[in-house]
Design a protein around this motif. Sequence first.
Motif, PDB file in Angstrom:
ATOM      1  N   LEU A 152       0.879  -1.334   0.074  1.00 39.08           N
ATOM      2  CA  LEU A 152       0.074   0.076   0.032  1.00 39.08           C
ATOM      3  C   LEU A 152       0.841   1.289  -0.009  1.00 39.08           C
ATOM      4  N   ARG A 153       0.371   2.100  -1.026  1.00 38.79           N
ATOM      5  CA  ARG A 153       1.291   3.521  -1.047  1.00 38.79           C
ATOM      6  C   ARG A 153       0.521   4.580  -0.586  1.00 38.79           C
ATOM      7  N   SER A 154       0.851   4.994   0.644  1.00 32.30           N
ATOM      8  CA  SER A 154      -0.281   6.352   1.218  1.00 32.30           C
ATOM      9  C   SER A 154       0.485   7.423   1.337  1.00 32.30           C
ATOM     10  N   ALA A 155      -0.147   8.500   1.679  1.00 25.88           N
ATOM     11  CA  ALA A 155       0.647   9.646   2.040  1.00 25.88           C
ATOM     12  C   ALA A 155       1.683   9.701   3.070  1.00 25.88           C
ATOM     13  N   SER A 156       1.599   8.742   3.905  1.00 25.06           N
ATOM     14  CA  SER A 156       2.544   8.532   4.989  1.00 25.06           C
ATOM     15  C   SER A 156       3.632   7.573   4.378  1.00 25.06           C
ATOM     16  N   GLY A 157       3.569   6.933   3.562  1.00 24.36           N
ATOM     17  CA  GLY A 157       4.655   6.074   2.844  1.00 24.36           C
ATOM     18  C   GLY A 157       4.283   4.840   2.455  1.00 24.36           C
ATOM     19  N   LEU A 158       5.115   3.765   2.412  1.00 21.10           N
ATOM     20  CA  LEU A 158       4.878   2.624   1.475  1.00 21.10           C
ATOM     21  C   LEU A 158       5.032   1.179   2.450  1.00 21.10           C
ATOM     22  N   TYR A 159       3.927   0.635   2.596  1.00 22.55           N
ATOM     23  CA  TYR A 159       3.633  -0.471   4.025  1.00 22.55           C
ATOM     24  C   TYR A 159       3.378  -1.817   2.937  1.00 22.55           C
ATOM     25  N   ARG A 160       3.924  -2.907   3.569  1.00 24.36           N
ATOM     26  CA  ARG A 160       3.572  -4.174   3.147  1.00 24.36           C
ATOM     27  C   ARG A 160       2.228  -4.567   3.842  1.00 24.36           C
ATOM     28  N   LEU A 161       1.390  -5.378   3.168  1.00 22.37           N
ATOM     29  CA  LEU A 161       0.210  -5.774   3.591  1.00 22.37           C
ATOM     30  C   LEU A 161       0.373  -7.290   3.928  1.00 22.37           C
ATOM     31  N   ASP A 162      -0.124  -7.666   5.182  1.00 25.23           N
ATOM     32  CA  ASP A 162       0.114  -9.220   5.591  1.00 25.23           C
ATOM     33  C   ASP A 162      -1.450  -9.575   5.903  1.00 25.23           C
ATOM     34  N   PHE A 163      -1.756 -10.697   5.011  1.00 32.54           N
ATOM     35  CA  PHE A 163      -3.097 -11.158   4.821  1.00 32.54           C
ATOM     36  C   PHE A 163      -3.094 -12.662   5.700  1.00 32.54           C
ATOM     37  N   THR A 164      -2.111 -12.601   6.385  1.00 33.21           N
ATOM     38  CA  THR A 164      -2.090 -14.333   7.013  1.00 33.21           C
ATOM     39  C   THR A 164      -2.771 -14.346   8.241  1.00 33.21           C
ATOM     40  N   ALA A 165      -3.550 -13.403   8.602  1.00 32.61           N
ATOM     41  CA  ALA A 165      -4.653 -13.816   9.962  1.00 32.61           C
ATOM     42  C   ALA A 165      -5.915 -14.056   9.168  1.00 32.61           C
ATOM     43  N   ASP A 166      -7.235 -13.820   9.549  1.00 34.02           N
ATOM     44  CA  ASP A 166      -8.298 -14.107   9.400  1.00 34.02           C
ATOM     45  C   ASP A 166      -8.686 -13.010   8.305  1.00 34.02           C
ATOM     46  N   SER A 167      -8.224 -12.269   7.784  1.00 37.41           N
ATOM     47  CA  SER A 167      -8.584 -11.345   7.039  1.00 37.41           C
ATOM     48  C   SER A 167      -8.650 -11.680   5.335  1.00 37.41           C
ATOM     49  N   VAL A 168      -9.556 -11.317   4.816  1.00 38.78           N
ATOM     50  CA  VAL A 168      -9.548 -11.935   3.238  1.00 38.78           C
ATOM     51  C   VAL A 168      -8.659 -11.194   2.311  1.00 38.78           C
ATOM     52  N   ARG A 169      -8.085 -12.040   1.867  1.00 45.33           N
ATOM     53  CA  ARG A 169      -7.007 -11.336   0.819  1.00 45.33           C
ATOM     54  C   ARG A 169      -7.886 -10.855  -0.495  1.00 45.33           C
ATOM     55  N   PRO A 170      -7.698  -9.733  -1.151  1.00 41.41           N
ATOM     56  CA  PRO A 170      -8.618  -8.784  -2.003  1.00 41.41           C
ATOM     57  C   PRO A 170      -8.161  -9.521  -3.242  1.00 41.41           C
ATOM     58  N   SER A 171      -8.885  -9.460  -4.332  1.00 40.51           N
ATOM     59  CA  SER A 171      -8.826  -9.791  -5.541  1.00 40.51           C
ATOM     60  C   SER A 171      -8.566  -8.446  -6.553  1.00 40.51           C
ATOM     61  N   TRP A 172      -8.352  -7.261  -6.153  1.00 40.68           N
ATOM     62  CA  TRP A 172      -8.126  -6.224  -6.888  1.00 40.68           C
ATOM     63  C   TRP A 172      -6.864  -6.262  -7.214  1.00 40.68           C
ATOM     64  N   LYS A 173      -6.307  -5.344  -8.136  1.00 44.45           N
ATOM     65  CA  LYS A 173      -5.122  -5.411  -8.829  1.00 44.45           C
ATOM     66  C   LYS A 173      -4.559  -3.808  -8.557  1.00 44.45           C
ATOM     67  N   SER A 174      -3.321  -3.701  -9.125  1.00 47.02           N
ATOM     68  CA  SER A 174      -2.555  -2.361  -8.693  1.00 47.02           C
ATOM     69  C   SER A 174      -3.380  -1.200  -9.425  1.00 47.02           C
ATOM     70  N   GLY A 175      -3.113  -0.200  -8.659  1.00 44.51           N
ATOM     71  CA  GLY A 175      -3.833   1.059  -8.976  1.00 44.51           C
ATOM     72  C   GLY A 175      -5.302   1.319  -8.451  1.00 44.51           C
ATOM     73  N   VAL A 176      -5.748   0.269  -7.578  1.00 40.45           N
ATOM     74  CA  VAL A 176      -7.091   0.519  -7.092  1.00 40.45           C
ATOM     75  C   VAL A 176      -6.703   1.418  -5.656  1.00 40.45           C
ATOM     76  N   HIS A 177      -7.443   2.360  -5.379  1.00 35.96           N
ATOM     77  CA  HIS A 177      -7.537   2.828  -4.056  1.00 35.96           C
ATOM     78  C   HIS A 177      -8.256   2.517  -2.905  1.00 35.96           C
ATOM     79  N   VAL A 178      -7.609   2.135  -1.821  1.00 34.98           N
ATOM     80  CA  VAL A 178      -8.335   1.187  -0.918  1.00 34.98           C
ATOM     81  C   VAL A 178      -8.072   1.987   0.597  1.00 34.98           C
ATOM     82  N   GLU A 179      -9.130   1.508   1.425  1.00 37.07           N
ATOM     83  CA  GLU A 179      -8.582   1.948   2.754  1.00 37.07           C
ATOM     84  C   GLU A 179      -8.531   0.593   3.525  1.00 37.07           C
ATOM     85  N   VAL A 180      -7.222   0.624   4.604  1.00 33.91           N
ATOM     86  CA  VAL A 180      -6.780  -0.535   5.154  1.00 33.91           C
ATOM     87  C   VAL A 180      -6.728  -0.307   6.607  1.00 33.91           C
ATOM     88  N   THR A 181      -7.361  -1.299   7.459  1.00 33.11           N
ATOM     89  CA  THR A 181      -7.536  -1.188   8.656  1.00 33.11           C
ATOM     90  C   THR A 181      -6.737  -2.366   9.341  1.00 33.11           C
TER      91      THR A 181
END
Length: 542
Positions: free
Chosen positions: A117-146
Amino acid sequence: KKKNKWLKNINSSFMHMTNVSLVCPCATTHGCPKYPHKSTHHERRRARLRIISAMIALLRASTYAYLLLQLLGTTLASKTDPQRARSSFEGELFLIHGKEKTRTYDVETPEQEHYLLRSASGLYRLDFTADSVRPSWKSGVHVEVTGLLDTATNTILVEHVSITEAAETRVATAALTAAAGASSSDDDQVYHVNSVAIQINICGQKNPLDMQTFKASWLNGYGTPVRGLSIQDLYNKCSFGKADFLPENNLIVGPVDLPCTGSGPLGKWDSTLCRDQELWGWMDAAISQALSKRLISSSFLAKYGVRRVMLLPDMPACTWSGMGSVGCGSYCMLWVKGTYAYNPSTTFHELGHNYGLLHSGNNVSEYGDCSCAMGGCSETRCFNAPQSWRLGWYKEVDRLDGTTLVPGSWLTYSLPATQLSDTNTLIISPTWAPNLPSWMAYYISYREQVGADVGLQAAYANRISVHEFNGSSDPQLTVMPSMLQVLDVSTQWKDPRSNLTVRFLKAAGGYAAVAVCRSTATARCVGSSTVPPNPPARARPP
């Protein structure tokens, strides 16, 4: 006696819980029953049961207290630990696919799939190893991550992710090829693909690429390509001129020398490793050096650097041949290792990912459709019919559904070889089959070893290909095309799911005669289909 002594000790310890004496009342008063030992036995048994119940209750209460403390500890840690805090971020999603080399052909594995995820505060890796659902979207989509942010590794342990409405509208209305790092000409609707490729040396390890040979494999005018066709050739021929890859829009510079270690958008990187930190760190450092050495200008990077190609040396820790972002937003990335950059089967594949294309497979493997550059194998060839149709490079000869394809009636078509005409694909939507998803469609095409399909495997040449794919050109579709059947002349295939039959009648002059029919319980596909006359022969492309 020993037993009675033991029970008396228990009695003294748990008297406050049971409030029962284990001593027989006959010991202090008159009027004992005839068998005092029996009365004492019953009292002792009841007391033991009360003690056991009290112990179970105590254990249960302790367990609840422990779980509550754990929950409070986790919550407090996420609030007080500066390295692990729950936060929400909005920004641009990047999906990166890696490509590993096997004995047979290049394949990609789930372990080589990266979300960032590239946000205004920096670049972050996203770890979906928990119970969260891995998205099926592609690069360029704007998302909100919690989720919980680990500031030590710039990793978000994702709890929830959602696409924003504004971004969804932006992606849905953008031209697919324009969103993949291209600009368009309004007069002729040709999309000019833009890129900046940088040759890199890392920690004293020299890049093995001969730049003249690479330029010949990338662009025309630099000599004969190693595999016969350059990337510029593939874009021009496979798209029928709808997309180009011109030298003036695709700059090649280098080499630039990077140190053994450094710091980048995801933290410290080390040349002995090949993680996200290294990939993004190398790219960031290479672009900075290219700008400082004036190999490229900031204005050129801003205009043409939407696609950023990193030509790496043979880094031992990198087990793949190529890596690319799936889709392209504000920019897209492509890393190629060593001499794999000479091979269009690697570079054209990764460039296809930049367009948002997924793999082309069959019912055995995700990469099992070797007729397509997005499948496995290493031959030079175009994308298959559904992938090319999705890009807008191919058009349908006709489109049928449950209304236009009458049960029991044969319809016959002349399909040109896909490299002879861009109007080359028969699309059938099985709207009559409720057991199939509404998006599903059949794509029927004919392939020959001509044009940019000169490297097409013999197993697919001069044959009819039947694919299954999403019938939509939505840039964010996530269904991979699958090869259902390859037909020889005078053979047919029936899909039992829809009772659709495809028959390959004959081939001549670069055309194939194909007939289709669907059957029901009361309308069978019987009799012979009419062979259409041969269309005028088309000139073969060089």
